[in-house]
Enzyme design. Structure first.
Site, short mmCIF file in Angstrom:
data_model
loop_
_atom_site.label_atom_id
_atom_site.label_comp_id
_atom_site.label_asym_id
_atom_site.label_seq_id
_atom_site.Cartn_x
_atom_site.Cartn_y
_atom_site.Cartn_z
CD GLU A 111 -2.53 -1.59 -0.04
OE1 GLU A 111 -2.92 -0.71 -0.78
OE2 GLU A 111 -2.96 -2.71 -0.21
N GLY A 112 2.10 1.34 -0.67
CA GLY A 112 2.96 2.29 -0.63
C GLY A 112 4.08 2.28 0.35
#
Length: 596
Positions: free
Chosen positions: A442-443
């Site tokens: 998610e980054g």
């Protein structure tokens, strides 16, 4: 084997004493979230986490998921499927969802507490329902009416789960490079073709259908990220009236063999002219996907928090039981052959670091979740605007700091066990392995830092920072003459002022040299996280003093806050120095000098 007990006392303290959730819920018209209901949900969530999920944590790690290469089917570890059935039967999948689609409509803040419990109990299992919430949000805000009717109800009631399909073998962060294609069909659907990797819960045996939200490009799409569209592509076809059809052309080609979260199916998905439907406007897919991604980023932050708390619990128990040598000042327990290692300053340093980051981080994460409730229910437009700005600013901080602190805390906890932490028996090495992924998916932390500086600070001119600094200034003014808080208010006010100055300095330097923003970003993110926690620790002491908790509880909060201000908040000094050093020390060395 590691154990987990839900820290209900501290969760209730965070909700009721510090955040005053009851007043917030009443003001927002969330009348079903009374104190009795909230406490009942917490109790039942704790029972489910402790008795159903926690016992399966080691099972998932040791056995993992199995993939049938011929059929593409994925079998989850023993007990996972039954646990999911209990999760659905308990109504947990729809706890915070809209009542119009079968949800209970309870606050996101309450849902966040349950999320923490699930992640601490069994992170790998928690990944299967993780992205369903984001899929619901994306379809709710960007889907067509028939898509909401067809997909939301089974997602909300848990009969289906959702995924987020972004990454491709050659395209990770740079989504403009993706090659998955969507070709229009005469019936209004699209033929989706391409390969997506690292898809959490992309295939499993828990539900009758999986709803994939897929980024792809139309034939006439503009180049780069401006040409990305979002499509809903179910594992089994879904008619516009919601009827379930035959198997779609989506095949799980493999599952990844990973460092941790072995019980979570991380899939390679191949789409071969699979039937999909456009979500939102053509070439506007990133806007819709970010609705889902921001939800997931907050959720992953909670994963780091949950793992930190579980690790701390086990390390504290071990430190009180493990007998080794004597305290520096002489025997603390002369009736025993040796003193427990809790008497040693360095063990206490590690445990207090975990305690300070867990309890402060819990408030940071919970506060962010409460802003979702304000956004969804506040009547005042200015209040919603402030909440939106603040949530945007806090999201990368919550995601990056809570997960990086999760890595720090699980390693501190493992270190408390010495060599026993490194072996499989105590379960501490699993927590350390599982924690590592949270800083990546998610980054990555670097991506969160670039979002914080590049978008939230520079592009949006620090709108969220201004809201947070306003909270800090209000608190400091209110308690300026409070003798019980004087030792915290002064340093907090000074840190907030420096935070504001540093932010302005970065903005000025970035105008002259674009590399300055990237060079400062990670240090600025951590600087922001540590000052934010200083605020929450000051508020914790104030709330504890005003509460009816026992004196021992109040003392523990005050002493942990003192430790935080004395030993952890000074980390900002190093981050400040790194920020002020500029980009030159990073960018001068030729690429070839790094070696091949």
């Amino acid at each position: 084997m590691s154990q987990y007990r839900v820290p209900l006392t501290d969760i209730r303290f965070a909700l009721h004493d510090v955040l005053d959730a009851g007043t917030l819920f009443a003001r927002l018209g969330l009348d079903d979230a009374s104190r009795d209901i909230v406490d009942a949900v917490l109790d039942e969530g704790a029972r489910f986490a402790e008795t159903v999920l926690a016992p399966l944590n080691r099972v998932g790690d040791e056995i993992g998921c199995a993939h049938d290469k011929a059929t593409g089917a994925v079998t989850t570890p023993p007990g996972f499927r039954d646990a999911y059935a209990q999760y659905v039967d308990g109504g947990w999948s729809g706890l915070t969802a809209e009542p119009a689609y079968g949800g209970q409509g309870l606050p996101h803040l309450l849902g966040t507490t349950i999320k923490e419990m699930i992640d601490a109990a069994n992170l790998a299992w928690g990944n299967f329902p993780l992205l369903s919430h984001g899929a619901v949000e994306a379809l709710l805000h960007h889907g067509e009416d028939w898509q909401r009717e067809a997909f939301l109800k089974p997602l909300v009631d848990g009969r289906w789960t959702g995924t987020m399909c972004l990454t491709e073998p050659h395209a990770g962060t740079d989504l403009g490079l993706l090659r998955t294609r969507a070709v229009p069909r005469e019936d209004g659907s699209y033929a989706i073709s391409g390969t997506k990797i690292f898809i959490t819960a992309g295939e499993h045996d828990m539900t009758e259908n999986i709803v994939h939200l897929v980024l792809a490009k139309l034939p006439d799409a503009p180049a780069g990220s401006r040409g990305i569209s979002l499509f809903v592509v179910p594992k089994r076809r879904v008619a516009r009236d919601g009827r379930l059809g035959d198997v779609n052309a989506v095949h799980c080609g493999a599952i990844e063999h990973k460092m941790g979260i072995h019980g979570s199916a991380t899939c390679v998905l191949n789409f071969d002219d699979a039937e999909g439907f456009l979500v939102g406007a053509p070439n506007k897919g990133l806007m819709a996907m970010f609705t889902m991604m921001n939800s997931a980023r907050l959720a992953v932050g909670l994963q780091g928090l949950g793992l930190s708390d579980r690790a701390l619990q086990n390390a504290a128990r071990y430190a009180n039981e493990r007998l080794q040598s004597r305290a520096p000042a002489g025997p603390a327990f002369p009736d025993k052959v040796a003193d427990p290692i809790i008497v040693h300053p360095d063990v206490r340093r590690m445990l207090l670091t975990c305690k300070a980051l867990v309890e402060g981080g819990r408030l940071l994460g919970y506060h962010a979740a409460s802003l979702l409730d304000v956004l969804g229910h506040a009547q005042d437009t200015d209040e919603r605007a402030d909440a939106d700005a603040l949530l945007g600013f806090l999201t990368p901080i919550v995601k990056a700091c809570l997960t990086e602190w999760g890595v720090e805390c699980t390693y501190h906890a493992l270190q408390c066990f010495g060599g026993h932490g490194y072996i499989h028996e105590h379960g501490m090495e699993q927590l350390a392995r599982d924690a590592r992924i949270t800083t990546l998916y998610e980054g990555t932390t670097g991506i969160q830092a670039l979002d914080l500086v590049g978008r939230k600070l520079l592009q949006l001119q620090g709108a969220g920072l201004k809201v947070f600094l306003g909270m800090v200034h209000t608190f400091c003014r209110t308690h300026a003459e409070d003798d019980t808080l004087r030792e915290f208010v002064g340093p907090l006010a000074a840190a907030a002022a420096e935070w504001q100055t540093l932010s302005g300095d970065i903005a000025q330097r970035a105008q002259r040299d674009p590399d300055e923003a990237g060079a400062a970003s990670v240090d600025y993110l951590f600087y922001s996280g540590y000052v934010a926690l200083a605020y929450w620790w000051a508020r914790s002491v104030a709330a504890a003093e005003a509460s009816t908790h026992p004196e021992a509880f109040k003392t523990a909060k005050r002493e942990t806050a003192r430790f935080y201000y004395a030993r952890i908040l000074p980390r900002t000094l190093a981050h400040r120095a790194a920020i002020q050093s500029g980009a030159a020390s990073l960018m001068t060395l030729d690429a070839e000098a790094f070696g091949a």
